[in-house]
Design a protein around this motif. Structure first.
Motif, mmCIF file in Angstrom:
data_model
loop_
_atom_site.group_PDB
_atom_site.id
_atom_site.type_symbol
_atom_site.label_atom_id
_atom_site.label_comp_id
_atom_site.label_asym_id
_atom_site.label_seq_id
_atom_site.Cartn_x
_atom_site.Cartn_y
_atom_site.Cartn_z
ATOM 1 N N THR A 69 20.892 -9.584 -6.270
ATOM 2 C CA THR A 69 21.997 -10.247 -5.579
ATOM 3 C C THR A 69 21.404 -11.375 -4.726
ATOM 4 O OG1 THR A 69 21.877 -8.834 -3.621
ATOM 5 C CG2 THR A 69 23.246 -8.055 -5.468
ATOM 6 N N PRO A 70 22.244 -12.295 -4.218
ATOM 7 C CA PRO A 70 21.706 -13.414 -3.423
ATOM 8 C C PRO A 70 20.939 -12.975 -2.185
ATOM 9 C CG PRO A 70 23.933 -13.905 -4.142
ATOM 10 C CD PRO A 70 23.685 -12.464 -4.498
ATOM 11 N N GLU A 71 21.229 -11.772 -1.662
ATOM 12 C CA GLU A 71 20.562 -11.323 -0.434
ATOM 13 C C GLU A 71 19.220 -10.660 -0.694
ATOM 14 O OE1 GLU A 71 23.444 -10.166 -1.483
ATOM 15 O OE2 GLU A 71 25.043 -10.869 -0.139
ATOM 16 N N ALA A 72 18.826 -10.526 -1.952
ATOM 17 C CA ALA A 72 17.641 -9.741 -2.297
ATOM 18 C C ALA A 72 16.354 -10.350 -1.766
ATOM 19 C CB ALA A 72 17.556 -9.589 -3.812
ATOM 20 N N ARG A 73 15.468 -9.491 -1.297
ATOM 21 C CA ARG A 73 14.120 -9.898 -0.911
ATOM 22 C C ARG A 73 13.205 -9.627 -2.102
ATOM 23 N NH1 ARG A 73 11.270 -10.946 3.569
ATOM 24 N NH2 ARG A 73 13.018 -10.509 4.952
ATOM 25 N N MET A 74 13.040 -10.632 -2.948
ATOM 26 C CA MET A 74 12.327 -10.458 -4.207
ATOM 27 C C MET A 74 10.830 -10.230 -4.026
ATOM 28 S SD MET A 74 14.278 -13.399 -6.427
ATOM 29 C CE MET A 74 13.225 -13.138 -7.869
ATOM 30 N N ASN A 75 10.294 -10.660 -2.896
ATOM 31 C CA ASN A 75 8.843 -10.540 -2.715
ATOM 32 C C ASN A 75 8.427 -9.236 -2.040
ATOM 33 O OD1 ASN A 75 9.914 -11.235 -0.239
ATOM 34 N ND2 ASN A 75 8.114 -12.406 0.409
ATOM 35 N N GLU A 76 9.374 -8.329 -1.757
ATOM 36 C CA GLU A 76 9.041 -7.063 -1.104
ATOM 37 C C GLU A 76 9.844 -5.919 -1.727
ATOM 38 O OE1 GLU A 76 6.066 -8.369 1.450
ATOM 39 O OE2 GLU A 76 6.788 -6.349 1.027
ATOM 40 N N VAL A 77 9.777 -5.776 -3.038
ATOM 41 C CA VAL A 77 10.485 -4.695 -3.720
ATOM 42 C C VAL A 77 9.707 -3.396 -3.530
ATOM 43 C CG1 VAL A 77 11.278 -3.844 -5.955
ATOM 44 C CG2 VAL A 77 11.488 -6.277 -5.397
ATOM 45 N N VAL A 78 10.398 -2.355 -3.133
ATOM 46 C CA VAL A 78 9.768 -1.066 -2.848
ATOM 47 C C VAL A 78 9.733 -0.206 -4.108
ATOM 48 C CG1 VAL A 78 9.941 1.071 -1.499
ATOM 49 C CG2 VAL A 78 10.504 -1.131 -0.442
ATOM 50 N N LEU A 79 8.573 0.389 -4.395
ATOM 51 C CA LEU A 79 8.411 1.295 -5.530
ATOM 52 C C LEU A 79 7.899 2.636 -5.020
ATOM 53 C CD1 LEU A 79 8.259 2.005 -8.551
ATOM 54 C CD2 LEU A 79 5.993 0.929 -8.595
ATOM 55 N N ILE A 80 8.641 3.715 -5.317
ATOM 56 C CA ILE A 80 8.239 5.074 -4.941
ATOM 57 C C ILE A 80 7.978 5.861 -6.214
ATOM 58 C CG2 ILE A 80 8.980 7.232 -3.869
ATOM 59 C CD1 ILE A 80 10.507 5.627 -1.836
ATOM 60 N N ARG A 81 6.852 6.554 -6.244
ATOM 61 C CA ARG A 81 6.440 7.307 -7.434
ATOM 62 C C ARG A 81 5.737 8.587 -7.003
ATOM 63 N NH1 ARG A 81 2.783 3.844 -11.167
ATOM 64 N NH2 ARG A 81 4.849 2.980 -11.665
ATOM 65 N N ARG A 82 5.744 9.583 -7.890
ATOM 66 C CA ARG A 82 4.966 10.800 -7.670
ATOM 67 C C ARG A 82 3.588 10.654 -8.310
ATOM 68 N NH1 ARG A 82 6.845 14.898 -4.250
ATOM 69 N NH2 ARG A 82 9.098 14.688 -4.124
ATOM 70 N N ASP A 83 2.557 11.140 -7.617
ATOM 71 C CA ASP A 83 1.229 11.101 -8.205
ATOM 72 C C ASP A 83 1.039 12.314 -9.123
ATOM 73 O OD1 ASP A 83 0.642 13.325 -6.656
ATOM 74 O OD2 ASP A 83 -0.918 12.362 -5.461
ATOM 75 N N PRO A 84 -0.098 12.443 -9.826
ATOM 76 C CA PRO A 84 -0.277 13.563 -10.755
ATOM 77 C C PRO A 84 -0.156 14.934 -10.101
ATOM 78 C CG PRO A 84 -1.865 11.848 -11.245
ATOM 79 C CD PRO A 84 -1.188 11.447 -9.971
ATOM 80 N N GLU A 85 -0.333 15.014 -8.770
ATOM 81 C CA GLU A 85 -0.179 16.285 -8.055
ATOM 82 C C GLU A 85 1.228 16.428 -7.465
ATOM 83 O OE1 GLU A 85 -3.240 14.482 -7.660
ATOM 84 O OE2 GLU A 85 -3.785 15.857 -9.284
ATOM 85 N N ASN A 86 2.153 15.560 -7.892
ATOM 86 C CA ASN A 86 3.555 15.604 -7.473
ATOM 87 C C ASN A 86 3.757 15.217 -6.007
ATOM 88 O OD1 ASN A 86 6.258 15.921 -8.274
ATOM 89 N ND2 ASN A 86 6.368 17.979 -7.416
ATOM 90 N N ARG A 87 2.817 14.453 -5.445
ATOM 91 C CA ARG A 87 2.969 13.961 -4.085
ATOM 92 C C ARG A 87 3.548 12.552 -4.119
ATOM 93 N NH1 ARG A 87 -3.224 14.925 -2.535
ATOM 94 N NH2 ARG A 87 -3.286 13.597 -4.392
ATOM 95 N N PRO A 88 4.421 12.196 -3.168
ATOM 96 C CA PRO A 88 5.069 10.883 -3.198
ATOM 97 C C PRO A 88 4.142 9.760 -2.748
ATOM 98 C CG PRO A 88 5.750 12.067 -1.253
ATOM 99 C CD PRO A 88 4.907 13.030 -2.042
ATOM 100 N N MET A 89 4.227 8.635 -3.444
ATOM 101 C CA MET A 89 3.479 7.431 -3.091
ATOM 102 C C MET A 89 4.471 6.281 -2.923
ATOM 103 S SD MET A 89 0.444 7.657 -5.965
ATOM 104 C CE MET A 89 1.599 7.302 -7.302
#
Length: 233
Positions: free
Chosen positions: A147-167
């Motif tokens: 959308t026009p308000e988006a901050r394209m240079n700071e998109v947040v990515l959350i993922r689980r590591d192989p031990e199921n811990r959040p990154m």
């Protein structure tokens, strides 16, 4: 308690000043790694369950909305959120009601949980199928784009590591449209959030993702420091 800092560098749209978000409780996220996360079963997955010593009990089971499967040998077993190895152990343990030393293997018959979640400043927030190799930018395009308000240079990515811990990390997609090959590849269960220009959006999203979306609960607090030199994540 360890007080290492997690920095999300943000550029203030209105003032031109650099804003740094400092997470005060970094124990909520572990250090980022690019190692592929372990696939974890979810609703809609069809599992091929095999009992090596008693093949007459082999069957294909559908993971229900509550994350459980029903098996003749084991009854109802919760496998949602488990890796294949963890599911095998859970089914083997439940099968001991009928079998002495069950040897269980679990394989995919069909996967339905291959999806990523996209939210924030996109046209259509929601869950989207992860077919083949897709990246952060492609997932945002599936959600209708920025959308026009988006901050394209700071998109947040959350993922689980192989031990199921959040990154958590941030991805700079400014100018990526012409360089799709440089996109960050996604894995099933990844969460992508596009913040708006206001700093509060990032803090609010992380809190909501922690407490409502991801299967664990943590408390977070943030401080804003103007004029600080921030690194990239």
């Amino acid at each position: 308690m360890r007080r290492a800092l997690l920095l999300l560098p943000l550029l203030a749209a209105c003032t031109g000043q650099e804003i740094r978000v400092q997470q005060q409780r970094p124990e909520g996220f572990t250090a980022w790694t690019d190692a592929p996360p372990v696939y974890r079963f979810g609703p809609g997955d069809r599992l091929n369950v095999r009992f090596r010593l008693t093949p007459e009990l082999n069957e294909v089971a559908l993971v229900g909305p509550d994350g459980t499967i029903a098996l003749r040998a084991a009854g109802r077993v919760r496998v949602g959120g488990l890796s294949p190895a963890e599911a095998e152990a859970a089914i083997a343990e439940a099968s001991r009601r009928l079998l002495l030393n069950p040897e269980v293997s679990v394989a995919f018959d069909e996967t339905a949980a291959n999806q990523v979640f996209v939210g924030g400043m996109v046209e259509r927030s929601g869950a989207f199928p992860l077919v083949g190799r897709r990246g952060v930018l492609e997932a945002i395009m599936l959600a209708g784009g920025f959308t026009p308000e988006a901050r394209m240079n700071e998109v947040v990515l959350i993922r689980r590591d192989p031990e199921n811990r959040p990154m958590l990390r941030t991805v700079n997609l400014q100018g990526f449209a012409a360089r799709a090959e440089a996109d960050v590849p996604l894995f099933p269960g990844d969460i992508v959030f596009v913040p708006r220009s206001r700093i509060a959006e990032v803090a609010n999203f992380v809190d909501q993702a922690i407490n409502r979306t991801l299967p664990f609960s943590r408390g977070f607090s943030y401080t804003i420091n103007r004029g600080a030199t921030a690194g990239t994540f």
